[in-house]
Design a protein around this motif. Structure first.
Motif, PDB file in Angstrom:
ATOM      1  N   LEU A 221       0.810  -1.215   0.000  1.00  0.00           N
ATOM      2  CA  LEU A 221       0.000   0.000   0.000  1.00  0.00           C
ATOM      3  C   LEU A 221       0.844   1.265   0.000  1.00  0.00           C
ATOM      4  O   LEU A 221       0.300   2.365  -0.033  1.00  0.00           O
ATOM      5  CB  LEU A 221      -0.920   0.011   1.233  1.00  0.00           C
ATOM      6  N   GLU A 222       2.144   1.123   0.028  1.00  0.00           N
ATOM      7  CA  GLU A 222       3.020   2.290   0.076  1.00  0.00           C
ATOM      8  C   GLU A 222       3.173   2.877  -1.327  1.00  0.00           C
ATOM      9  O   GLU A 222       4.185   2.697  -2.005  1.00  0.00           O
ATOM     10  CB  GLU A 222       4.385   1.914   0.652  1.00  0.00           C
ATOM     11  N   VAL A 223       2.158   3.595  -1.747  1.00  0.00           N
ATOM     12  CA  VAL A 223       2.144   4.225  -3.068  1.00  0.00           C
ATOM     13  C   VAL A 223       1.945   5.728  -2.886  1.00  0.00           C
ATOM     14  O   VAL A 223       1.585   6.206  -1.810  1.00  0.00           O
ATOM     15  CB  VAL A 223       1.028   3.643  -3.958  1.00  0.00           C
ATOM     16  N   GLY A 224       2.168   6.485  -3.948  1.00  0.00           N
ATOM     17  CA  GLY A 224       1.983   7.929  -3.873  1.00  0.00           C
ATOM     18  C   GLY A 224       2.913   8.587  -2.871  1.00  0.00           C
ATOM     19  O   GLY A 224       2.535   9.522  -2.161  1.00  0.00           O
TER      20      GLY A 224
ATOM     21  N   THR B 271       2.475  -2.672 -13.773  1.00  0.00           N
ATOM     22  CA  THR B 271       3.414  -3.702 -13.299  1.00  0.00           C
ATOM     23  C   THR B 271       4.663  -3.074 -12.713  1.00  0.00           C
ATOM     24  O   THR B 271       5.303  -3.656 -11.834  1.00  0.00           O
ATOM     25  CB  THR B 271       3.831  -4.648 -14.449  1.00  0.00           C
ATOM     26  N   ASN B 272       5.020  -1.878 -13.170  1.00  0.00           N
ATOM     27  CA  ASN B 272       6.212  -1.210 -12.661  1.00  0.00           C
ATOM     28  C   ASN B 272       5.920  -0.341 -11.442  1.00  0.00           C
ATOM     29  O   ASN B 272       6.818  -0.100 -10.627  1.00  0.00           O
ATOM     30  CB  ASN B 272       6.848  -0.352 -13.755  1.00  0.00           C
ATOM     31  N   GLN B 273       4.686   0.131 -11.310  1.00  0.00           N
ATOM     32  CA  GLN B 273       4.335   1.005 -10.197  1.00  0.00           C
ATOM     33  C   GLN B 273       3.970   0.246  -8.930  1.00  0.00           C
ATOM     34  O   GLN B 273       4.156   0.751  -7.823  1.00  0.00           O
ATOM     35  CB  GLN B 273       3.152   1.907 -10.588  1.00  0.00           C
ATOM     36  N   LEU B 274       3.439  -0.958  -9.080  1.00  0.00           N
ATOM     37  CA  LEU B 274       3.011  -1.737  -7.923  1.00  0.00           C
ATOM     38  C   LEU B 274       3.955  -2.907  -7.693  1.00  0.00           C
ATOM     39  O   LEU B 274       4.477  -3.490  -8.637  1.00  0.00           O
ATOM     40  CB  LEU B 274       1.586  -2.271  -8.123  1.00  0.00           C
ATOM     41  N   PHE B 275       4.141  -3.262  -6.425  1.00  0.00           N
ATOM     42  CA  PHE B 275       4.976  -4.409  -6.088  1.00  0.00           C
ATOM     43  C   PHE B 275       4.338  -5.685  -6.635  1.00  0.00           C
ATOM     44  O   PHE B 275       3.130  -5.739  -6.874  1.00  0.00           O
ATOM     45  CB  PHE B 275       5.123  -4.538  -4.567  1.00  0.00           C
TER      46      PHE B 275
ATOM     47  N   ASN C 159      -0.378  -9.454  -4.378  1.00  0.00           N
ATOM     48  CA  ASN C 159      -1.806  -9.576  -4.624  1.00  0.00           C
ATOM     49  C   ASN C 159      -2.414  -8.292  -5.183  1.00  0.00           C
ATOM     50  O   ASN C 159      -3.291  -8.332  -6.039  1.00  0.00           O
ATOM     51  CB  ASN C 159      -2.534  -9.961  -3.326  1.00  0.00           C
ATOM     52  N   LEU C 160      -1.963  -7.141  -4.682  1.00  0.00           N
ATOM     53  CA  LEU C 160      -2.536  -5.875  -5.127  1.00  0.00           C
ATOM     54  C   LEU C 160      -2.285  -5.656  -6.610  1.00  0.00           C
ATOM     55  O   LEU C 160      -3.189  -5.263  -7.357  1.00  0.00           O
ATOM     56  CB  LEU C 160      -1.959  -4.719  -4.309  1.00  0.00           C
ATOM     57  N   ARG C 161      -1.070  -5.899  -7.070  1.00  0.00           N
ATOM     58  CA  ARG C 161      -0.776  -5.703  -8.488  1.00  0.00           C
ATOM     59  C   ARG C 161      -1.590  -6.650  -9.351  1.00  0.00           C
ATOM     60  O   ARG C 161      -2.168  -6.235 -10.371  1.00  0.00           O
ATOM     61  CB  ARG C 161       0.716  -5.912  -8.761  1.00  0.00           C
ATOM     62  N   GLN C 162      -1.665  -7.904  -8.958  1.00  0.00           N
ATOM     63  CA  GLN C 162      -2.413  -8.871  -9.757  1.00  0.00           C
ATOM     64  C   GLN C 162      -3.887  -8.501  -9.821  1.00  0.00           C
ATOM     65  O   GLN C 162      -4.525  -8.586 -10.881  1.00  0.00           O
ATOM     66  CB  GLN C 162      -2.256 -10.276  -9.151  1.00  0.00           C
ATOM     67  N   ARG C 163      -4.441  -8.056  -8.688  1.00  0.00           N
ATOM     68  CA  ARG C 163      -5.848  -7.661  -8.665  1.00  0.00           C
ATOM     69  C   ARG C 163      -6.072  -6.406  -9.520  1.00  0.00           C
ATOM     70  O   ARG C 163      -7.074  -6.312 -10.245  1.00  0.00           O
ATOM     71  CB  ARG C 163      -6.291  -7.414  -7.221  1.00  0.00           C
ATOM     72  N   ALA C 164      -5.155  -5.459  -9.437  1.00  0.00           N
ATOM     73  CA  ALA C 164      -5.295  -4.230 -10.224  1.00  0.00           C
ATOM     74  C   ALA C 164      -5.286  -4.534 -11.716  1.00  0.00           C
ATOM     75  O   ALA C 164      -6.085  -3.976 -12.488  1.00  0.00           O
ATOM     76  CB  ALA C 164      -4.169  -3.255  -9.872  1.00  0.00           C
ATOM     77  N   LEU C 165      -4.406  -5.418 -12.148  1.00  0.00           N
ATOM     78  CA  LEU C 165      -4.338  -5.783 -13.561  1.00  0.00           C
ATOM     79  C   LEU C 165      -5.608  -6.516 -14.002  1.00  0.00           C
ATOM     80  O   LEU C 165      -6.156  -6.251 -15.077  1.00  0.00           O
ATOM     81  CB  LEU C 165      -3.108  -6.654 -13.816  1.00  0.00           C
ATOM     82  N   THR C 166      -6.059  -7.448 -13.175  1.00  0.00           N
ATOM     83  CA  THR C 166      -7.262  -8.226 -13.511  1.00  0.00           C
ATOM     84  C   THR C 166      -8.472  -7.316 -13.631  1.00  0.00           C
ATOM     85  O   THR C 166      -9.250  -7.397 -14.597  1.00  0.00           O
ATOM     86  CB  THR C 166      -7.520  -9.300 -12.442  1.00  0.00           C
ATOM     87  N   GLU C 167      -8.644  -6.424 -12.661  1.00  0.00           N
ATOM     88  CA  GLU C 167      -9.815  -5.555 -12.673  1.00  0.00           C
ATOM     89  C   GLU C 167      -9.750  -4.530 -13.800  1.00  0.00           C
ATOM     90  O   GLU C 167     -10.781  -4.159 -14.371  1.00  0.00           O
ATOM     91  CB  GLU C 167      -9.961  -4.880 -11.307  1.00  0.00           C
TER      92      GLU C 167
END
Length: 259
Positions: free
Chosen positions: A91-94, A233-237, A240-248
């Motif tokens: 969750l450490e984004v922005g 893929t480069n912005q998120l680790f 699970n969060l990256r995989q969910r973001a891509l899927t959605e």
């Protein structure tokens, strides 16, 4: 009408409705991209970027809700945000917002010069040049909509932090997507997989998916949906969060025209 994204596994009846709410409009996404690049942003790219931002903010709010629930609260405070990030490094984004917000003061480290004197933090710029910090207020309506859909409310300082994180994250995503277009594909330097103790490891990111994102096709002056996916893929680790973001994001753009 666009297809609805797949709900995360940990969703519950109280939070399910969040995925039916489009909080960040494509027009807002395109406005952020215009602050970053003169490239054209396709309709599907705008929807994908909006979806990724929604997924990230939903996860952050959910983490803060869990912290508040431990104290039998529904109203979220900035401390809940800090705890959520501490518990889940995904969750450490922005991060550019952290230096601006009082919530994170003292948590981002203190700089010293060669003589051991504290280096004062940078003063806020008065430049009229658009920035993610200056434009954070544009995300308030969407953030409040997400909070309502999750059955939560937040104090103004918490809303302001969520606005800022959303604005900085989307701005970073826009910059990354523009770089993908300029360089002709995603530049990858390995994958990091984060696993929380007691939870199953996320599914591996398929080599075919990496290959597809790395070899870009399309107009050299237009940011398309796949450019957003590559930037994600480069912005998120790699968890699970990256995989969910891509899927959605893929689900959200399934029936969206490319123009």
């Amino acid at each position: 009408m666009t297809a609805q994204p797949v709900r995360p596994e940990h969703s519950d009846p109280e939070t399910d409705s969040v995925m039916d709410v489009p909080p960040f409009k494509p027009s807002l996404v395109k406005a952020v991209f215009r602050d970053v690049t003169p490239m054209h942003v396709s309709r599907s790219a705008a929807w994908a970027a909006a979806s990724v931002t929604r997924t990230v903010l939903t996860e952050i709010i959910d983490g803060a809700r869990r912290t508040a629930a431990e104290e039998a609260r529904k109203k979220l405070f900035p401390g809940d945000l800090v705890s959520a990030i501490d518990r889940n490094v995904e969750l450490e984004v922005g991060a550019k917002w952290y230096d601006h917000s009082p919530t994170f003061k003292g948590l981002t480290g203190v700089l010293y010069d060669a003589e051991g004197v504290i280096v004062p933090s940078r003063k806020r710029s008065r430049s009229r040049k658009p920035s993610a910090v200056v434009g954070a207020h544009r995300f308030e309506a969407g953030v409040k909509k997400l909070l309502r859909s999750q059955g939560a409310t937040a104090v103004p300082a918490m809303v302001r932090d969520l606005n800022g994180i959303a604005s900085v994250f989307l701005t970073d995503l826009a910059q990354e997507a523009a770089m993908v277009v300029r360089e002709g594909g995603a530049k990858r330097f390995g994958t990091v997989t984060l696993v929380t103790s007691g939870e199953p490891a996320p599914p591996p990111f398929l080599k075919d998916s990496l290959r597809a994102l790395s070899a870009r096709r399309g107009h050299g002056r237009t940011i398309g949906r796949d450019d957003i996916l590559a930037a994600t893929t480069n912005q998120l680790f790699g968890g699970n969060l990256r995989q969910r973001a891509l899927t959605e994001a893929r689900e959200a753009t399934q029936n969206t025209s490319a123009g």
